[in-house]
Structure formats: structure tokens, C-alpha cells
Design an enzyme around this catalytic site. Structure first.
Site, PDB file in Angstrom:
ATOM      1  N   ASP A  70      49.660  50.821  61.753  1.00 44.58           N
ATOM      2  CA  ASP A  70      49.795  52.154  61.199  1.00 44.58           C
ATOM      3  C   ASP A  70      48.669  53.050  61.723  1.00 44.58           C
ATOM      4  O   ASP A  70      47.571  52.575  62.008  1.00 44.58           O
ATOM      5  CB  ASP A  70      49.709  52.123  59.664  1.00 44.58           C
ATOM      6  CG  ASP A  70      50.970  51.567  59.030  1.00 44.58           C
ATOM      7  OD1 ASP A  70      51.993  51.450  59.743  1.00 44.58           O
ATOM      8  OD2 ASP A  70      50.930  51.258  57.832  1.00 44.58           O
ATOM      9  N   GLU A 118      51.456  45.024  62.601  1.00 35.44           N
ATOM     10  CA  GLU A 118      50.830  45.027  61.272  1.00 35.44           C
ATOM     11  C   GLU A 118      51.825  44.653  60.184  1.00 35.44           C
ATOM     12  O   GLU A 118      51.503  43.876  59.286  1.00 35.44           O
ATOM     13  CB  GLU A 118      50.238  46.412  60.967  1.00 35.44           C
ATOM     14  CG  GLU A 118      49.633  46.515  59.571  1.00 35.44           C
ATOM     15  CD  GLU A 118      49.034  47.877  59.259  1.00 35.44           C
ATOM     16  OE1 GLU A 118      48.770  48.654  60.191  1.00 35.44           O
ATOM     17  OE2 GLU A 118      48.821  48.167  58.065  1.00 35.44           O
ATOM     18  N   TYR A 133      40.646  21.535  41.870  1.00 34.07           N
ATOM     19  CA  TYR A 133      41.216  20.789  40.749  1.00 34.07           C
ATOM     20  C   TYR A 133      40.807  19.332  40.737  1.00 34.07           C
ATOM     21  O   TYR A 133      41.048  18.620  39.780  1.00 34.07           O
ATOM     22  CB  TYR A 133      42.738  20.915  40.753  1.00 34.07           C
ATOM     23  CG  TYR A 133      43.199  22.067  39.886  1.00 34.07           C
ATOM     24  CD1 TYR A 133      42.915  22.075  38.525  1.00 34.07           C
ATOM     25  CD2 TYR A 133      43.889  23.135  40.424  1.00 34.07           C
ATOM     26  CE1 TYR A 133      43.317  23.124  37.723  1.00 34.07           C
ATOM     27  CE2 TYR A 133      44.302  24.193  39.626  1.00 34.07           C
ATOM     28  CZ  TYR A 133      44.014  24.181  38.275  1.00 34.07           C
ATOM     29  OH  TYR A 133      44.402  25.203  37.475  1.00 34.07           O
TER      30      TYR A 133
END
Lengths: 431, 431
Positions: free
Chosen positions: B312, B260, B174
Site C-alpha cells: 500500500d 502486502e 504450558y
């Protein structure tokens, strides 16, 4: 503590002046002009103290459903302690037993959460649930599944409460995948159970994961640990998922600054903005999660602080404000605990773009979808009741321009904390 | 502190036993059987201490590019302090000035970050960047834009460093939207500048937003504030975005537990798992962000602790491990600072599903896309060099089954902290 820790601007010219283009020099001189409008901090603080005093006296007078004679027509849930929720579950099971003994069979009485049963109450400025319920019988093909799931969820929640632990919706689902089949089914029944028992989902000790952070003039306990949010560095304190383990809130802040995005939060935290203007800074990093909404409401209610919001100047920013203020439709039964009324829209507002001369190239054109979202918001009750918001939103839709909080960086990286926010506060420029 | 704060199981039977189906009774008895295999905690701790001692002695022997005689052929960036980065920028600008005076015109020498310039080094177990660079001249139509952007980014970074603040990539963009046009352009040049100057992006004080949290046996300072992570309640401490303001790490932990997902993190935090087995628990809540990766590496390097991962049992879980260990391809120039070698895969592993008798209905079928992701991983160097991982992954692809950490909740909500993890640690069951 920590005046030492306020990063102040150097005497040197601001960052952007190293660039040599005429345009950026013009921007700089405008930014310098605004900087000159700033009064000494003690004058700004005096004005903030007035807002604080108003909030301290005003918010003790909260309208409830019973004030509106709606307490029998509408249903709301409350935060309840472990023992009382356990009693409520036992009560629900006894009611089923009585129903069986009376020859009416195994059946639960479950409140309806359908859209047709929802009601926006203007005086409360939020959506509540009407008191309509239906029978969920075991001996009925259309309800046997849901009745079984309801019994299972009640038993699981009871087990969680007995151990005094907290679990996630996902944990609950995995306790009986064969029965639930899909997490949406256990989730939906969990909301039913919450309504049935008249307690919040937090009271059931089923929590959502947290993503919010808080920093600034707040001390509280998280599971017995005392947390001083002025001593949480720049990263801040992660907002706990289990609101019922949060307690002993203390603060010498004059207001709460609710920030949409983490980039702005980081700027404020690094500059220790809360040391210059005593405040608590909180963000959910985008779409508000339940934990952050509960935490904000808790702060607002217990500390009686005014809440000022800093969001992007686009329909999405206002939508986020609406979730904090009025709640989301699918959790309307819990709107009284999840919503924080009377949040002031500090910025970035569509009118700020011209007022602060945000350069054209830092503004973004709104897409057709944005325009539609803006027009939809203009139809929402929570916008309509605030004339100032309507004007701002109409301007946004008309100019078809939006801007992020970060757009203010075009005047220098610390413009947000050194000029924009102090000037806003000085001018009491909130709606 | 805090032995009081460890939530232990009640003598009462576990939660799931309130259910009456035969199947769940079988599951319970299996879960109870595993619980009986647990030895007293001091025996498990002795085994952990051995792993800890190994890590303390082993990790002092880190292989570097120069050990492999690759330091001239490859390019790596290092963490550098504000003054040294400022000097490097001044050096780069002087080089340009000299080039102009010598009649060769305004031009930067910029390292190539293209895929063809990337190299996986097996001994290091990560991707590094070869030392090939190209000239970015102002007086050349194909490079004039990039040369201009490079000059502007250098000047902006210099301004940020002079003020000793931190900004985000978005802030940087910006500051000159008209020149950069699109954030991807300023982002890309920022990476170039990082390579050019030989310093990490954190050293440039351009930071990513944080989403990680940490809890457990760790004390550190965040911008001068002392943070005791055993006293951060259940919510934990948000990992600071500015790693260079983090310091004075102290710990009596035996290992780091990398998790996780935030649901598992919450379970571990609420049960104060770190009080039973001294450890530091950290999560990035899904895909690892730069701040969490930097923080993990910092802990591992300074405290010399072994890292055990709980993810997982699916290709995505392993993919996340790979990002922590080997880095992502587009930041290969910074792989030495962002990656944490030698993370052990504790669980949930495909072989655990049968070993711990995770019920069929808690396992999920893998989609075609999952299978493909699993097969792709089998081709990755970082998997191939670990036989155990190859076997596990082959089993996953063969059985076409995956499972989340949360699947362990089917044995009771606290099975993860009370049985699964202690048993894993006792059996030193990591790969």
C-alpha cells in the site's frame, strides 16, 4: 503412502520426565496410566468406522425449508452458476424497466435483512430470513441513494461475472468510491443483492480472503489443479477463497477433525495424525472465515463425513463452534450454505480438565466477561437443544475455569496426538 | 503447463465502462492510454531477464560481519542442525558443571539483548547485537528465577530435539506453567537461549504459526512432500511453519513478487500472473510473520532472485517492507536469517497516484498518526540510504494522501495484473 511419515513416540521416557519435581512425576504417571488405557489402533478404527457409517446413511436425509412448509415464508439463497446469476441480474433490471413503463417508476424490490425478519428454526438448527421485502425507489428521498448503489453494484457484479473472475468486497468498493463513500455501504448492498437474486455471495464471485488451511486424507481440485492433501507437508494447503472453483472432492477419511487453533493443527500435521486415524484436518486459525465455513460444509455434504471439533475449553471455543454450526446473524439469508449442522464437540471440554487431570496451573481463571459469555451461551437455542453441552457449559461457569488446547502439552508435547485424541476416539467421547 | 490457465482480458470494453458518468469515461480513456503503452511481453521479459541476471551474479557477494571485522564485536546466530544444537546444549550444561566444580557456583553466561547492546550496521543494512553478556547465577536473588527458567527451557528444548518434532512457544510455556507463570517469561528466555547457543529459534524447533501463502513458479519439498506451486490453484500453498523441513527449492522464475495483502495476492493467483511473467508470488497477509520472513529469505538466498514489493502507498506499507528488509528490533540477534536485503519498492508508490491518475476519491487522507509514522520513517537509516525512497516518502507526507493497492481496481478489476504491473515491469520502475 506415508506410514513412514508417522512420527511415533520413542521408547525413551516422555519429554517431561527430564524434570525432577515430584509434581511432574505424578503428572507423568497419570499420563502413562491413560496411555495404558489405549487399545490397539484397529479397535479404535472399528469404532470410528461405525460413526462413519452412521454419517454416510444419516446425512442423506437433510431437512429443508420446504419439508417444514416454510419455503414461501422464508427466503434462502443457493449456489448458482455464472450464467444463471447473469440471467437473474438481467431479470432484475427488466423488472425495473417494466415498473418504469407501467408508470410506477424506477424501483427495486429488496428483501429485508433486519433482525425482526430473522427466525431461528429449531428443526434446522440455524437462523433463516423471513420473506419480507420492501420497495427501494429512485424517486424517493429516503431510498434514492440506496437505489443508485444497488444499480451500480448489480452492474459491477455483472461485469465480474462476464469476465469469469473473482474479486473482493474491497475491490468492489474501489470501483466507485465517490458513490459508495464507505465500504460498509457497498458491502451492505452486496448482501441485499445476494438476497434479491437468491444466490450466495460466492455465486456473485465476490469472495472473502481465506485464512484456513487443510491437511489429511482429501483430494480435490482448486481451479483445475489436483491437490492431494496428504502431500502438503506440515504447512497444509491454503483453503481457496473461491469455493466455486473447488471440485472433485475425494476422500478415504472416516471423519473431519475441525481444529480451532493453528498450534494444534501444526502438531497434528507434523505427527501425520491422519495416517494413523484416517481423517481430514481443517482449521480457520481462530474465528471462522467464510471460505473455511464454505469449505467445511462442502466436505461434510459431499463426502458425508462426521465432523469432530477440537476447541479451547472456554466460551469463545463454543462460540466458534456455533458460528460453524448455526452461522452468524448478519448472514442468516445464506445460513444453509455457510453452516455445517451436527458437529460433535470432541474436546477440550470442561469435564476433560479433571478427567485428564490437567494441572491446576495450566487452567486459567475465567474473567467476569468470560462468565457472562458463558451464561449468554446457556440461553442460546443451539446450546439448549444439546443436554450434554448444557452440562459442560454449566460446569465451566460453575468452576470458573477455562483451558486452551495447548494446556495438554503439560503432559508432553505429543500428548495431544498420542494419548488424548486416540483415547477420546476410542471412548467415542464426543457430544 | 498452464498457458491455458491464464485469464486474459476479453476484447469487450473493461468493466468500468458500463458506468455512464463522464468522470469514469475519462478514467477509462486514461487507463486505455496506459494499456497502449504496453510493449509485447517478450520485450518486457527480456528486461526482466536482465534484472534476473544481475541478481544471480550480485547476490553471491554477501557482506558478513567478518568482512567488516565485526565478528568478535557482534553476535549472530545461525541455522544449525538437530545434532549440533543438542551438542551446544550439552556444552552449556557442562560449562555450568565446570563452574560448580571450580567453586564459582551454578551460573549461565547469557548475551544481553538490551537496546543498548543493539547496533545498526549500514553496510549490512540491518540491526545486529553487540557481543556483551552477563552472568545469570543461581545463588543470587536477582537472577535465581531467570537461571532456573533458563535451565528448564534448555531441558525442554533438548527433549523436543531428541524427538525431532516442532513445538510452538505456547506449547513450551504450558510444559511448566507453575515455573514460567507468564508466557512472556518463557518467550524471553527462549530468545536468550537462542543467543546463548548461537542458533536460530527455528533450529531450536520452536516455531511460530504461519499465515503466509505462496503461489507461482516454485517447487520445493515440505517435510518430504514435493510441492509444485504452479499447481496450487488460487488458494496457494500455506507457507510451512518449520523452515528446516523445507528443502530442494527449484524455480524458473525471474523474480519474486512480495505482496502486502491477500486481496492483491488472490487477483494475481487467479489471473495466473506467474504464467505471463515467470515469478513467485508470496504474501504474509499483512504484518510479516517469522515463517514468511524465513521463507522469503530462503528463496532469495538459494534461488538468487530479485525481490519486488507491492505494498500500500502508506507509511504502514513501507514499515512492512522494513520488517522484511531490516528485521524487528527485538529479534536483532537473528537478523541475518530473518531479513532479506535489497528488496525493490515496485509500488504502489506515492508518485504512482498521479502518474496512474488514481482518482481523488480513491485516495485517502492521512491521519495525524499516519503523518507522524511517515516522518518517523524519514529518520530511519534504512530509508535514508535510499534517495528514491526518501523522495517518495517526502511526497507522501507533503500531499498527505495515501492509497491502497486495491485503489487500482477503480480502473477495472484486472487493471493491476493487466496494465499496472506489466507497465511497471516494462519501465523497470522500481526503487
Amino acid at each position: 503412502m506415508s506410514e513412514r511419515k508417522r512420527r511415533r513416540p520413542e521408547a525413551a521416557p516422555p519429554a517431561a520426565s527430564t524434570s525432577a519435581t515430584k509434581k511432574s512425576r505424578r503428572q507423568d504417571s497419570h499420563a502413562q496410566g491413560l496411555r495404558k488405557q489405549l487399545k490397539p489402533d484397529d479397535q479404535i478404527l472399528a469404532s470410528l468406522r461405525q460413526m462413519y457409517d452412521d454419517a454416510q446413511s444419516a446425512s442423506s436425509n437433510v431437512i429443508s425449508l420446504s419439508d417444514l412448509n416454510l419455503s414461501t415464508a422464508c427466503r434462502e439463497v443457493t449456489d448458482r452458476d455464472v450464467g444463471s446469476v447473469q440471467l437473474a441480474i438481467e431479470g432484475a433490471v427488466l423488472a425495473v424497466a417494466r415498473s418504469i413503463l407501467a408508470g410506477r417508476g424506477f424501483s427495486f424490490d429488496v428483501p429485508s435483512r433486519a433482525a425482526t425478519n430473522q427466525l431461528y428454526v429449531p428443526q434446522l438448527d440455524r437462523i433463516v430470513l423471513r420473506d419480507k421485502s420492501s420497495s427501494r425507489a429512485f424517486a424517493n428521498l429516503s431510498t434514492v441513494r440506496k437505489a443508485t448503489i444497488t444499480a451500480r453494484v448489480l452492474s459491477l457484479v455483472y461485469a465480474v461475472l462476464r469476465r469469469d473472475i473473482h474479486v473482493t468486497k474491497r475491490d468492489l468498493f474501489y470501483n466507485d468510491v465517490k458513490l459508495f463513500q464507505d465500504q460498509s455501504q457497498s458491502d451492505a448492498v452486496l448482501d441485499d443483492v445476494s438476497c434479491m437474486l437468491g444466490c450466495t455471495r460466492s455465486s456473485l464471485h465476490v469472495v472473502a480472503s481465506e485464512k484456513g488451511v487443510v491437511v489429511g486424507r482429501l483430494v480435490f481440485t482448486d481451479d483445475g489443479d489436483r491437490i492431494d492433501c496428504t502431500k502438503m507437508g506440515i504447512g497444509g494447503k491454503a483453503i481457496p477463497p473461491n469455493i466455486d472453483r473447488v471440485g472433485n472432492l475425494e476422500s478415504d477419511a472416516l471423519f473431519i477433525l475441525l481444529v480451532e487453533k493453528d498450534a494444534a493443527f501444526m502438531r497434528l500435521a507434523e505427527d501425520r495424525f491422519y495416517n494413523r486415524f484416517p481423517c481430514i484436518i481443517v482449521t480457520a486459525k481462530g474465528q471462522p472465515d467464510v471460505a473455511t465455513r464454505l469449505f467445511l460444509r462442502r466436505m461434510k455434504t459431499e463426502l458425508k463425513l462426521p465432523v469432530l471439533a477440537l476447541v479451547d475449553s472456554d466460551p469463545y471455543g463454543l462460540k466458534i463452534l456455533s458460528v460453524y454450526m448455526c452461522g452468524s446473524k448478519n448472514m442468516s439469508y445464506d445460513s444453509s450454505n455457510l453452516t455445517t449442522p451436527d458437529i460433535k464437540w470432541l474436546g477440550v471440554r470442561p469435564s476433560d480438565l479433571d478427567k485428564y487431570k490437567v494441572p491446576e496451573q495450566c487452567r486459567l481463571p475465567m474473567t467476569e466477561q468470560d462468565i457472562k459469555a458463558g451464561k449468554d451461551l446457556l440461553e442460546e437455542d443451539f446450546v439448549k437443544r444439546n443436554e450434554g453441552w448444557v452440562r459442560e457449559l454449566e460446569m465451566m461457569v460453575k468452576t470458573r475455569q477455562k483451558a486452551e488446547i495447548q494446556a495438554l502439552s503439560s503432559f508432553g508435547f505429543q500428548y495431544l496426538t498420542e494419548v488424548y485424541l486416540p483415547l477420546k476416539l476410542q471412548q467415542r467421547d464426543w457430544l
